[in-house]
Scaffold this motif. Structure first.
Motif, mmCIF file in Angstrom:
data_model
loop_
_atom_site.group_PDB
_atom_site.id
_atom_site.type_symbol
_atom_site.label_atom_id
_atom_site.label_comp_id
_atom_site.label_asym_id
_atom_site.label_seq_id
_atom_site.Cartn_x
_atom_site.Cartn_y
_atom_site.Cartn_z
ATOM 1 N N GLY A 207 21.046 -41.905 59.363
ATOM 2 C CA GLY A 207 20.501 -41.213 58.203
ATOM 3 C C GLY A 207 20.998 -41.717 56.864
ATOM 4 N N LYS A 208 21.724 -42.834 56.841
ATOM 5 C CA LYS A 208 22.268 -43.342 55.583
ATOM 6 C C LYS A 208 21.205 -44.002 54.710
ATOM 7 C CE LYS A 208 26.920 -44.042 57.435
ATOM 8 N NZ LYS A 208 27.991 -45.047 57.738
ATOM 9 N N GLY A 249 23.407 -47.378 46.484
ATOM 10 C CA GLY A 249 22.740 -46.109 46.190
ATOM 11 C C GLY A 249 21.974 -45.650 47.410
ATOM 12 N N GLN A 250 20.822 -45.035 47.192
ATOM 13 C CA GLN A 250 20.001 -44.563 48.302
ATOM 14 C C GLN A 250 19.122 -45.702 48.802
ATOM 15 O OE1 GLN A 250 19.756 -41.532 50.164
ATOM 16 N NE2 GLN A 250 18.541 -42.972 51.354
ATOM 17 N N GLY A 251 19.471 -46.252 49.955
ATOM 18 C CA GLY A 251 18.674 -47.324 50.532
ATOM 19 C C GLY A 251 17.376 -46.792 51.103
ATOM 20 N N GLN A 252 16.339 -47.597 51.017
ATOM 21 C CA GLN A 252 15.025 -47.147 51.490
ATOM 22 C C GLN A 252 14.249 -48.321 52.075
ATOM 23 O OE1 GLN A 252 12.649 -44.315 49.090
ATOM 24 N NE2 GLN A 252 10.982 -45.808 49.200
ATOM 25 N N GLU A 330 7.761 -61.693 49.414
ATOM 26 C CA GLU A 330 7.874 -61.480 47.970
ATOM 27 C C GLU A 330 9.196 -60.771 47.709
ATOM 28 O OE1 GLU A 330 3.719 -60.094 46.400
ATOM 29 O OE2 GLU A 330 3.977 -59.336 48.454
ATOM 30 N N SER A 331 9.961 -61.264 46.760
ATOM 31 C CA SER A 331 11.272 -60.664 46.530
ATOM 32 C C SER A 331 11.693 -60.775 45.076
ATOM 33 C CB SER A 331 12.316 -61.333 47.432
ATOM 34 O OG SER A 331 13.558 -60.665 47.352
ATOM 35 N N LYS A 332 12.290 -59.701 44.614
ATOM 36 C CA LYS A 332 12.944 -59.646 43.313
ATOM 37 C C LYS A 332 14.057 -58.617 43.432
ATOM 38 C CE LYS A 332 9.624 -56.229 41.540
ATOM 39 N NZ LYS A 332 8.602 -55.952 40.497
ATOM 40 N N PRO A 333 14.995 -58.591 42.529
ATOM 41 C CA PRO A 333 16.073 -57.596 42.635
ATOM 42 C C PRO A 333 15.521 -56.181 42.745
ATOM 43 C CG PRO A 333 16.613 -59.227 40.978
ATOM 44 C CD PRO A 333 15.192 -59.516 41.388
ATOM 45 N N GLY A 334 15.901 -55.494 43.792
ATOM 46 C CA GLY A 334 15.458 -54.113 43.999
ATOM 47 C C GLY A 334 14.195 -53.968 44.816
ATOM 48 N N GLN A 335 13.573 -55.070 45.211
ATOM 49 C CA GLN A 335 12.342 -54.968 46.011
ATOM 50 C C GLN A 335 12.074 -56.272 46.775
ATOM 51 O OE1 GLN A 335 8.278 -55.212 44.311
ATOM 52 N NE2 GLN A 335 8.000 -53.133 45.095
#
Length: 350
Positions: A207-208, A249-252, A330-335
């Motif tokens: 659940g992390k 932070g909150q990983g998703q 596709e990648s950038k910081p945060g996504q």
């Protein structure tokens, strides 16, 4: 009187023909030498009398009997009561008339001095034996626990049973030298497969991280190798979950499925028109992937993880290519998004 020499006896490879009940119909001189018996001793007798029943050769025979076309395998041993020992063979199997199967067997030219006498073939058999036994114990223990499990425990125990069965199937196929480049196609529900992967990742991360679904319910069943695609998507989701867990932070992680119309799948045979595809996207909110890493990430043994062997994404690449699909990253910081496009197939290809 003219001597009617069998031309197959002049060939530098062993040629063996068996009927649909695996009784030996013919064997040239090379085949007789490998099996350690004369033609008179071999003819009309079952192959299992001369080759041990646990040989991967029989798994290959099962497969060629259910599929069209030739099947090849490399580095197999042929073990039997009188068979020549300590040699590796390259084998090609071809469907013959009336359900018969023709086997062409040649001694493998490739050798690695560091390998055991059994080589890769022996490793496959040992792996199959050594892994299947504990898997059976795990599956049996899960079955016993299910009898008195609480409502919350049942889904996790079902995952244990399902994953044990899946690994056993993969090991069986590995012991028969089936690689990810040779999928067995059938129809299945992609959402059910993805749910199994997500439930397993939810249990692994406790659940992390948040695991979300964005499925298109109108998608039909897809045509492909369920075990191979499970392995591919599990690698992608696991990498995404690890990246998301390192954000601080909150990983998703979000799994999305959708139709993709007008997608161009290149084809050497024809490029008559654009096709419809199914897109499966795994998105995470991790730190992103550098352009340098993206260029090499699908190469075998390429890894940015400490202690990583770099096999996961090479497996993904091989599985998707075998399904005539494409991968987009596709990648950038945060996504970061991994999108797999699988062409929609109408008919099951055996």
């Amino acid at each position: 009187m003219t001597d009617k020499t069998n031309l197959s006896d002049l060939m530098p490879v062993a040629v063996l023909q068996i009927d649909n009940r695996r009784n030996i119909m013919s064997a040239n001189t090379e085949a007789q030498m490998i099996l350690g018996h004369s033609l008179a001793s071999l003819q009309a007798h079952n192959l299992s009398e001369f080759v041990y029943h646990d040989s991967p050769l029989f798994e290959l025979l099962d497969r060629v009997a259910s599929e069209e076309g030739d099947i090849s395998s490399h580095g197999l041993t042929i073990a039997g009561p009188s068979a020549v020992r300590g040699k590796l063979y390259d084998i090609r199997l071809r469907p013959g008339p009336d359900g018969s199967i023709i086997l062409a067997i040649a001694e493998s030219l490739v050798r690695d001095p560091s390998d055991s006498a059994a080589g890769i073939s022996g490793f496959g058999r040992i792996l199959g034996h050594e892994v299947k036994n504990p898997l059976a114990g795990i599956s049996g223990a899960a079955q016993l626990l299910l009898r008195n499990a609480s409502e919350d425990e049942v889904p996790l125990l079902e995952i244990i049973k399902s994953e044990a069965s899946r690994i056993e199937r993969l090991v069986s196929r590995l012991s028969a030298f089936e690689l990810f480049s040779a999928p067995r196609r059938d129809r299945f529900n992609i959402h059910q497969l993805l749910d199994k992967i997500l439930i397993a990742e939810e249990a692994a991360h406790g659940g992390k991280i948040a695991l979300k679904r964005a499925y298109d319910p109108s998608l039909p069943e897809i045509l492909g190798d369920e075990d191979h695609l499970h392995e591919a998507f599990q690698n992608i989701v696991r990498n995404a979950a690890e990246a998301a867990s390192e954000t601080g932070g909150q990983g998703q992680v979000t799994l999305q499925t959708a139709f993709e119309t007008g997608f161009a799948f290149s084809s050497k045979r024809n490029a008559r028109r654009l096709q419809r595809a199914i897109r499966i996207t795994v998105e995470d909110n991790g730190r992103g992937i550098s352009s340098e890493t993206r260029d090499q990430m699908f190469d075998m043994f390429s890894s940015t993880k400490a202690g990583g062997r770099g096999l996961g994404l090479s497996v993904v690449s091989e599985v998707v290519a075998a399904h005539e699909g494409r991968i987009k990253v596709e990648s950038k910081p945060g996504q970061t998004k991994f999108s797999v496009f699988l062409p929609m197939k109408r008919d099951i290809v055996q």
